[in-house]
Design an enzyme around this catalytic site. Sequence first.
Site, PDB file in Angstrom:
ATOM      1  CG  ASN A   1      -1.669   1.309   1.399  1.00 36.11           C
ATOM      2  OD1 ASN A   1      -2.610   1.547   0.652  1.00 36.11           O
ATOM      3  ND2 ASN A   1      -1.264   2.165   2.355  1.00 36.11           N
ATOM      4  CD  GLU A   2      -1.617   5.846   0.272  1.00 42.45           C
ATOM      5  OE1 GLU A   2      -1.044   6.361   1.254  1.00 42.45           O
ATOM      6  OE2 GLU A   2      -2.742   6.210  -0.113  1.00 42.45           O
TER       7      GLU A   2
ATOM      8  CE1 TYR B   1      -9.345   8.571   1.371  1.00 45.49           C
ATOM      9  CE2 TYR B   1      -7.018   8.481   0.793  1.00 45.49           C
ATOM     10  CZ  TYR B   1      -8.159   7.880   1.297  1.00 45.49           C
ATOM     11  OH  TYR B   1      -8.111   6.580   1.721  1.00 45.49           O
TER      12      TYR B   1
ATOM     13  CD  GLU C   1      -6.300   3.900   0.675  1.00 40.83           C
ATOM     14  OE1 GLU C   1      -6.250   5.071   1.119  1.00 40.83           O
ATOM     15  OE2 GLU C   1      -5.464   3.024   0.969  1.00 40.83           O
TER      16      GLU C   1
ATOM     17  CD  GLN D   1     -10.337   3.021   6.003  1.00 36.37           C
ATOM     18  OE1 GLN D   1     -10.661   2.230   6.853  1.00 36.37           O
ATOM     19  NE2 GLN D   1      -9.090   3.487   5.910  1.00 36.37           N
TER      20      GLN D   1
HETATM   21  O1  AHR Z   1      -7.722   5.573   4.205  1.00 32.64           O
HETATM   22  C1  AHR Z   1      -6.853   6.204   5.086  1.00 32.64           C
HETATM   23  C2  AHR Z   1      -5.400   6.150   4.637  1.00 32.64           C
HETATM   24  O2  AHR Z   1      -5.237   6.914   3.482  1.00 32.64           O
HETATM   25  C3  AHR Z   1      -4.891   4.797   4.238  1.00 32.64           C
HETATM   26  O3  AHR Z   1      -4.436   4.065   5.333  1.00 32.64           O
HETATM   27  C4  AHR Z   1      -3.750   5.125   3.344  1.00 32.64           C
HETATM   28  O4  AHR Z   1      -3.526   4.130   2.369  1.00 32.64           O
HETATM   29  C5  AHR Z   1      -4.119   6.459   2.751  1.00 32.64           C
HETATM   30  O5  AHR Z   1      -3.086   7.371   2.886  1.00 32.64           O
END
Ligand code: AHR
Length: 530
Positions: free
Chosen positions: A204-205, A275, A323, A369
């Site tokens: 992840n990332e 995001y 995400e 989430q």
């Molecule tokens: O979803 C929250 C966080 O955002 C996750 O843990 C991460 O992958 C991203 O930076």
Amino acid sequence: MKQLIVMSSVVMGLIVGPPSSPATSAGRLPPEPAVARIKIDLDRTIGDVDPLLFGNFAEHLGRMIYGGIYQEKSPLSDAFGFRTDVLQAVKGLGVSILRWPGGNFASGYNWKDGIGPKDQRPARPELAWNDVESNRFGTDEFLRYAETIAAEPYICVNLGLGSIGDARDWVEYTNSPKRTYWADQRRKNGRDQPYNVKYWALGNEIDGPWQLGHKNAEEYSKFALEAAKAMRGIDPSIKLVASGSSNYGADWLLWNRTVIQTLRNTVDYVALHTYINNRANDLEAYLGGWQQTVERYIDTTRGLIREAQTGPNPRPIYIAYDEWNVWYRAFNEQKLEEIYNFEDALAMGMFFNTFFRNADIVKMANLAQMVNVIAPIMTNEKGLFLQPIYFPIAEYGRQRGNTSLDVWVSSPTYKIPQRLQEAKYLDVSATLDPRTREVVVNVLNRSKDRDITATIENQSGSWAGPAAVWQMNHPDLKATHTFGDDQKVRPKTSTATLTGGQFTFPAHSLTILRLKTKDAKEGKENEGAR
Ligand code: AHR
């Protein structure tokens, strides 16, 4: 680990988001009546709306797992510790695939701590979110949960602090039918048949400096390649997702290029994360600017995939937007308990319209989430409430399996501060149900204060009968829900006769129209069958 959170905030929002504009946007449309055209041609198809676009994400973070989906000894929980009220709400969302256990959490997680008798599992320091992990919810609990909600499980292995051997052992534990050590551990823990987990993320990332075990693109790609080899050695049928860049700084493109080039004969998907925020408090820039940003990430990544697909029979690679969400008010707050308002519900339409318009390449998406943590469902000890974003997610999900259509739209446009490209007030996607020939038109009117009347033209025939209308609109863009008060920002349904094919989309609204078609060639009416 506040610092980790702050770093990701910079990366995911501030650098690349729509630029600030005056807090009081007076609306940008001229005073004359606003008109638009939406042309729909049933032969101009983009791709199937993959059911995996309606995925979700459950990370060990704040109250997502503990106190969210899982609460031992609660009167609201079943024998497995699953909150039954939450289960019901989750089922209403129609989650097709559930990503777990992180997120940032994955990069410090040892899955072997989370199996076997619960009272013998070790509690460990949790470094991604500065917490303690009790390990009472582990692999078997997650896989039981995914089965209960009829979602595909999607596991993210630890390619941060973890080893390739641990990733391989995890696949053996969940998927192997053989009499080998980890498969026998699974049997000992009560599960005889393999779970056959199909989707696995290779970390992840990992590009993010906040990530435990952060690597550069070359280091990550090499490590992921070897992990994939070991994991596929156990189960060659698994689908693998490479960690694309989430660090949208200068070198995100370079990261994605290196990863895609190195893993082009290995992975099935490359992951993107976004995001969005409305820090500038400008609805039109929020919905239009971020759409352009997400569209650009998809386009650029599509190009990088095409670049890597040389030779006569290249491996198909798709984008997993694993995400995505709105996240800013609770950015530096440890539990990430974001309270969503009506304008965020509109943003859900922006994301889905963008995914649908790119349905040829975006084949998986996971809202981040599911419960409590940047989530559509919020719980306390006594119950839950549904946030305004819950409703569009559930409604768009009804279009899974449809064919996305390449819609032509002419609409008044507006300028977004510091952006080259103008935005159309109407953000549109459409899908066709190939079984019923029903057309679903999804329209986000981004104008803050002007209704827009559009003619919806059927290039392949005509519309038959009234349209079924699903609509979210509210006079207060900032309206929110809370416990005991979650009825006000909800969709309304009705029917409408489209005289002359026209429909008026109110200012700042999200509308989903279901239209029955009359075939031009056969003159036959195709009944929508929902
Ligand atoms: O979803 C929250 C966080 O955002 C996750 O843990 C991460 O992958 C991203 O930076």
